[in-house]
Scaffold this active site. Structure first.
Site, short mmCIF file in Angstrom:
data_model
loop_
_atom_site.label_atom_id
_atom_site.label_comp_id
_atom_site.label_asym_id
_atom_site.label_seq_id
_atom_site.Cartn_x
_atom_site.Cartn_y
_atom_site.Cartn_z
N ASP A 23 0.84 -1.19 0.00
CA ASP A 23 0.00 0.00 0.00
C ASP A 23 0.88 1.25 0.00
O ASP A 23 1.93 1.27 -0.65
CB ASP A 23 -0.93 -0.03 1.22
CG ASP A 23 -2.28 0.58 0.93
OD1 ASP A 23 -2.35 1.83 0.89
OD2 ASP A 23 -3.26 -0.16 0.74
N HIS A 57 -3.55 6.11 3.31
CA HIS A 57 -4.35 4.95 2.91
C HIS A 57 -3.84 3.66 3.54
O HIS A 57 -4.60 2.86 4.09
CB HIS A 57 -4.35 4.86 1.39
CG HIS A 57 -5.21 3.80 0.80
ND1 HIS A 57 -4.78 2.51 0.60
CD2 HIS A 57 -6.47 3.86 0.32
CE1 HIS A 57 -5.75 1.81 0.03
NE2 HIS A 57 -6.79 2.60 -0.15
N SER A 248 -11.26 -1.09 -0.79
CA SER A 248 -9.93 -1.11 -0.17
C SER A 248 -10.01 -1.45 1.30
O SER A 248 -9.08 -2.01 1.87
CB SER A 248 -9.26 0.27 -0.28
OG SER A 248 -8.47 0.37 -1.42
N PRO A 285 -29.40 -11.94 1.31
CA PRO A 285 -30.45 -12.18 0.31
C PRO A 285 -30.99 -10.92 -0.36
O PRO A 285 -31.59 -11.01 -1.42
CB PRO A 285 -31.55 -12.88 1.13
CG PRO A 285 -31.28 -12.51 2.56
CD PRO A 285 -29.79 -12.38 2.66
#
Length: 461
Positions: A23, A57, A248, A285
């Site tokens: 990263d 990040h 991410s 579902p």
């Protein structure tokens, strides 16, 4: 997930293996990690990369996977971390650096006990397992014993199928994770995929993602002076903590869960870890079919397994061969696989059923209800999966990777310029005014009149 934390922190589970995070780096001054960042390697060739994590990040991803701060606990809060910094301070990376990071992990996995690698990024050109070197790199990691977890991407529009077209999330071996919207409730029955979470078939006809994890409005640590904090001040919830959305951040939920599984079952292979996560996933579902794979990851259920689960990659096993270059790690022979697939477009439906899927109930829904059975290889239409579009002539090595840029699957909140504005992918369907405002606010992007996406004026290098 919370049910798994007591077991991880109370000593009922052995110490989990190390998670490698490919990263933008990790800010080790954050209290979320203590002394558990055991190695940092800077690999980016791009300019504008600060020491530590100048983007923010990678710190966020690492916090979701293994943070231990009170109130901000990650999935595996006692796991050690290795940081492979491949992104600059704007969230861009050369794909060749990502490949180098994968190779570094494979070469050093025993020295640092790395059993899980998280890739919350993707390349900018559509890829096929026939030729893409990033796919080859993560396959080598997987076949050497490292569980590879990847983000599906954020280029779906308004919940419509987008396909999963980019490496490494397109690879059939790895665990590809979509972003689940939990709708503010504990039950998964009202959960749906986030409207930008990529799903559908790869260029080679594989259905992705494999499963989902919460990926909307997550709060985690970041670098206080990093690009994310400075450009998105409204998302900062307290000093050093920010709220972000994206696949991410769904991926490290699964990466941390995989580390917990390996703590409980250190002898399990990556295929068995993937099988356990898929076998115990909870059905969603209300979600559009295929959009969340077999369902949402459930760490507590996965940790209750006492016997080895079925192997979801078993049908691919006959195409794994000795490295023709003499390496000790076997490789996936895409050419042999492609010949088999072309000669029988339904090979997958038969092979998967005979191998494992037919014998297991994946999540709370059957495999047929969840994904492959109902949408078989015949239904994918190999002409639609497009051998032509995945051909050498259509996408060269230079076009696919080495000269190209990879973007973090959350350039400004997990959407990158390349996700939606790539000329290969085409402009996305235009949103109505309310959807446009929501997307721009949540993901920190600018949607142009033609439907393309800009990130504060950034363009890929």
């Amino acid at each position: 997930m919370a049910e798994a934390w007591p077991a991880a922190t109370s000593g009922r589970l052995p110490h989990p293996p190390t998670i490698a995070v490919v990263d933008s780096g990790i800010d080790t001054t954050r209290p979320d990690f203590g002394s558990r960042v055991v190695k940092q390697v800077t690999m980016t060739a791009l300019p504008g990369n600060s020491p530590g994590d100048g983007y923010g990040h990678g710190t966020f991803v690492s916090g979701i996977a293994a943070g231990s701060a009170t109130g901000f606990t990650g999935a595996a809060p006692t796991a050690d971390l290795v940081s492979l910094d491949v992104m600059n301070d704007q969230g861009a990376a050369m794909t060749s650096d990502v490949i180098a990071a994968a190779d570094w992990i494979r070469q050093n996995k025993d020295a640092f006990n790395i059993r899980v690698a998280n890739f919350s990024l993707h390349s900018t050109a559509p890829a096929s397992v026939f030729w893409d070197p990033l796919d080859r790199a993560v396959e080598k990691l997987w076949l050497s014993g490292v569980v590879v977890v990847t983000a599906a991407g954020n280029y779906a529009v308004n919940g419509q199928a987008s396909g999963v077209r980019y490496a490494p999330g397109n690879d059939p071996f790895v665990i590809t994770v979509g972003a689940n919207d939990i709708a503010g409730t504990v039950s998964t029955h009202d959960d749906t995929a986030a409207p930008w979470s990529a799903y559908g078939y790869t260029l080679d006809g594989f259905a992705k993602p494999d499963l989902s994890a919460p990926g909307r409005y997550l709060v985690g640590p970041t670098s206080p002076g990093g690009t994310l904090s400075l450009t998105r001040p409204a998302s900062v919830v307290s000093p050093g903590y920010i709220q972000l959305s994206g696949t991410s951040f769904a991926a490290p939920v699964v990466a941390g869960t995989a580390a917990l599984l390996l703590a409980a079952h250190p002898g399990w292979t990556p295929d068995q870890v993937k099988g356990a996560l898929m076998l115990t996933a909870k059905a969603t579902p209300s979600a559009v079919r295929h959009s969340e794979g077999v369902g949402e990851v459930d760490a507590a259920r996965a940790l209750k397994l006492t016997t080895p689960p079925p192997n979801p990659n078993l049908a691919l096993g006959r195409f794994v061969v000795a490295d023709p270059n003499g390496g000790t790690t076997p490789v996936f022979d895409a050419v042999i696989w492609g010949n088999a697939a072309r000669s029988s477009a339904s090979w997958g439906a038969a092979s998967w059923g005979d191998a494992s899927w037919g014998a297991a109930s994946w999540g709370d829904a059957s495999w047929g209800d969840a994904s492959w059975g109902a949408a078989s290889w015949g239904d994918t239409a190999w002409s639609a999966a497009s051998w032509g579009t995945a051909s050498w002539g259509d996408a060269s090595w230079g076009d696919a990777s080495w000269g190209d840029a990879s973007w973090g699957d959350a350039s400004w909140g997990d959407t990158s310029y390349a996700d939606n504005a790539s000329t290969d992918a085409g402009a996305p369907e235009l949103l109505d005014a309310a959807q446009k405002v929501q997307a721009e606010t949540e993901l920190g992007i600018t949607i142009n009149p033609d439907g393309s996406v800009s990130d504060f004026g950034l363009t890929p290098p």
